[in-house]
Design a protein around this motif. Sequence first.
Motif, PDB file in Angstrom:
ATOM      1  N   LEU A  65       0.787  -1.236   0.080  1.00 10.78           N
ATOM      2  CA  LEU A  65      -0.076   0.092  -0.051  1.00 10.78           C
ATOM      3  C   LEU A  65       0.642   1.196   0.055  1.00 10.78           C
ATOM      4  O   LEU A  65       0.478   2.381  -0.556  1.00 10.78           O
ATOM      5  CB  LEU A  65      -0.867   0.059   1.150  1.00 10.78           C
ATOM      6  N   LYS A  66       1.881   1.045   0.416  1.00  5.37           N
ATOM      7  CA  LYS A  66       3.032   2.306   0.739  1.00  5.37           C
ATOM      8  C   LYS A  66       3.602   2.567  -0.517  1.00  5.37           C
ATOM      9  O   LYS A  66       4.326   3.742  -0.746  1.00  5.37           O
ATOM     10  CB  LYS A  66       3.735   2.189   1.930  1.00  5.37           C
ATOM     11  N   LEU A  67       4.077   1.542  -1.213  1.00  2.00           N
ATOM     12  CA  LEU A  67       5.194   1.643  -2.050  1.00  2.00           C
ATOM     13  C   LEU A  67       4.751   1.444  -3.276  1.00  2.00           C
ATOM     14  O   LEU A  67       5.266   1.603  -4.596  1.00  2.00           O
ATOM     15  CB  LEU A  67       6.272   0.622  -1.909  1.00  2.00           C
ATOM     16  N   VAL A  84       6.917  11.582  -4.147  1.00  2.00           N
ATOM     17  CA  VAL A  84       7.272  10.494  -3.385  1.00  2.00           C
ATOM     18  C   VAL A  84       7.866   9.240  -4.150  1.00  2.00           C
ATOM     19  O   VAL A  84       7.423   8.801  -5.129  1.00  2.00           O
ATOM     20  CB  VAL A  84       6.054  10.160  -2.761  1.00  2.00           C
ATOM     21  N   LYS A  85       9.068   9.063  -3.596  1.00  2.60           N
ATOM     22  CA  LYS A  85       9.710   7.757  -4.028  1.00  2.60           C
ATOM     23  C   LYS A  85       8.938   6.517  -3.782  1.00  2.60           C
ATOM     24  O   LYS A  85       8.236   6.320  -2.765  1.00  2.60           O
ATOM     25  CB  LYS A  85      11.249   7.779  -3.571  1.00  2.60           C
ATOM     26  N   ASN A  86       8.872   5.483  -4.883  1.00  2.00           N
ATOM     27  CA  ASN A  86       7.947   4.548  -4.631  1.00  2.00           C
ATOM     28  C   ASN A  86       8.858   3.087  -4.975  1.00  2.00           C
ATOM     29  O   ASN A  86      10.313   3.061  -4.886  1.00  2.00           O
ATOM     30  CB  ASN A  86       6.839   4.382  -5.557  1.00  2.00           C
ATOM     31  N   TRP A  87       8.479   1.977  -5.272  1.00  2.00           N
ATOM     32  CA  TRP A  87       9.012   0.641  -5.475  1.00  2.00           C
ATOM     33  C   TRP A  87      10.168   0.776  -6.860  1.00  2.00           C
ATOM     34  O   TRP A  87      10.914   0.135  -6.559  1.00  2.00           O
ATOM     35  CB  TRP A  87       8.286  -0.365  -5.834  1.00  2.00           C
ATOM     36  N   LYS A  88       9.692   1.734  -7.603  1.00  2.16           N
ATOM     37  CA  LYS A  88      10.545   1.735  -8.878  1.00  2.16           C
ATOM     38  C   LYS A  88      11.911   2.589  -8.525  1.00  2.16           C
ATOM     39  O   LYS A  88      12.875   2.034  -9.032  1.00  2.16           O
ATOM     40  CB  LYS A  88       9.807   2.569 -10.025  1.00  2.16           C
ATOM     41  N   ASN A  89      11.970   3.395  -7.645  1.00  6.33           N
ATOM     42  CA  ASN A  89      13.216   3.810  -7.283  1.00  6.33           C
ATOM     43  C   ASN A  89      14.069   2.989  -6.426  1.00  6.33           C
ATOM     44  O   ASN A  89      15.529   2.983  -6.760  1.00  6.33           O
ATOM     45  CB  ASN A  89      12.945   5.355  -6.317  1.00  6.33           C
ATOM     46  N   PHE A  90      13.397   2.183  -5.685  1.00  5.65           N
ATOM     47  CA  PHE A  90      14.135   1.141  -4.796  1.00  5.65           C
ATOM     48  C   PHE A  90      14.497   0.035  -5.611  1.00  5.65           C
ATOM     49  O   PHE A  90      15.967  -0.335  -5.616  1.00  5.65           O
ATOM     50  CB  PHE A  90      13.116   0.551  -3.751  1.00  5.65           C
ATOM     51  N   ILE A 130      10.440   7.788   5.341  1.00  4.90           N
ATOM     52  CA  ILE A 130      10.413   7.766   7.029  1.00  4.90           C
ATOM     53  C   ILE A 130       9.210   6.874   7.568  1.00  4.90           C
ATOM     54  O   ILE A 130       9.254   6.116   8.162  1.00  4.90           O
ATOM     55  CB  ILE A 130      10.439   9.127   7.603  1.00  4.90           C
ATOM     56  N   ASP A 131       8.129   7.009   6.537  1.00  5.97           N
ATOM     57  CA  ASP A 131       6.954   6.169   7.263  1.00  5.97           C
ATOM     58  C   ASP A 131       7.230   4.687   6.857  1.00  5.97           C
ATOM     59  O   ASP A 131       6.917   3.903   7.880  1.00  5.97           O
ATOM     60  CB  ASP A 131       5.875   6.471   6.334  1.00  5.97           C
ATOM     61  N   VAL A 132       8.063   4.155   5.897  1.00  3.16           N
ATOM     62  CA  VAL A 132       8.189   2.642   5.688  1.00  3.16           C
ATOM     63  C   VAL A 132       9.538   2.363   6.439  1.00  3.16           C
ATOM     64  O   VAL A 132       9.516   1.264   6.901  1.00  3.16           O
ATOM     65  CB  VAL A 132       8.925   2.527   4.223  1.00  3.16           C
TER      66      VAL A 132
END
Length: 215
Positions: free
Chosen positions: A126-128, A135-141, A193-195
């Motif tokens: 839900l967060k990524l 906001v950075k998401n799964w793709k940046n990771f 920071i939330d994750v």
Amino acid sequence: MSSLRVCKESFAQGISSEPVEDTDTTTFVTQFSLEANYPVQVTDPHDAVTLHLSSMPPGYLSSSNIISQPVKNVEECSCPALTSSDDAIKGQFQLNNACEKCCQPAPPPKISDLMNDKDILDILRLKLDPYHCTVKNWKNFASRWGMSYDELALLEHRTQGSLSHSPTQEFLLRYNQKPVAELTELCRIYKRIDVLRLLQSWMESVWPSRWQHAN
């Protein structure tokens, strides 16, 4: 006066003729040595002390003559195990009041361990999964860990609009042997920071109890 002088001379001759007491301790030790009746134990670590089994009576070393040491009863851990991230507060209480068995530190968790917890995996999705321009998401990771642009595009296309497939889950599955600590480092780099707090809470409160329950 002459009689007094004769008395002193006779007294002196009597003293000189008496045997003098022997104060040499060596003769005393020689005559009254304890070694004859009370052998001294060998304390030199280099001297071998051999117990001759031939001097033992038959059956002396049988199992009936051996004194068994009492065996301490090993009690199973009675601490209830945690199975989800919703038990974080309860897990912290258990860690503070853990039994001796539970005091063994858990090894650092891997992403594969994280994915076995469905509750926290759903929260990560839900967060990524969603895309936000700021906001950075799964793709940046995933890009940070080496996935190419074509791989990212293919994964995004394959999971777009699907409720059963998550790009976050797919990317974590690919790198499931990495430690969770590296995932928290990505959260620091991209200011998620939330994750980061979610992962830290899981590592400190939930993971130790899950590991104790599995082992």
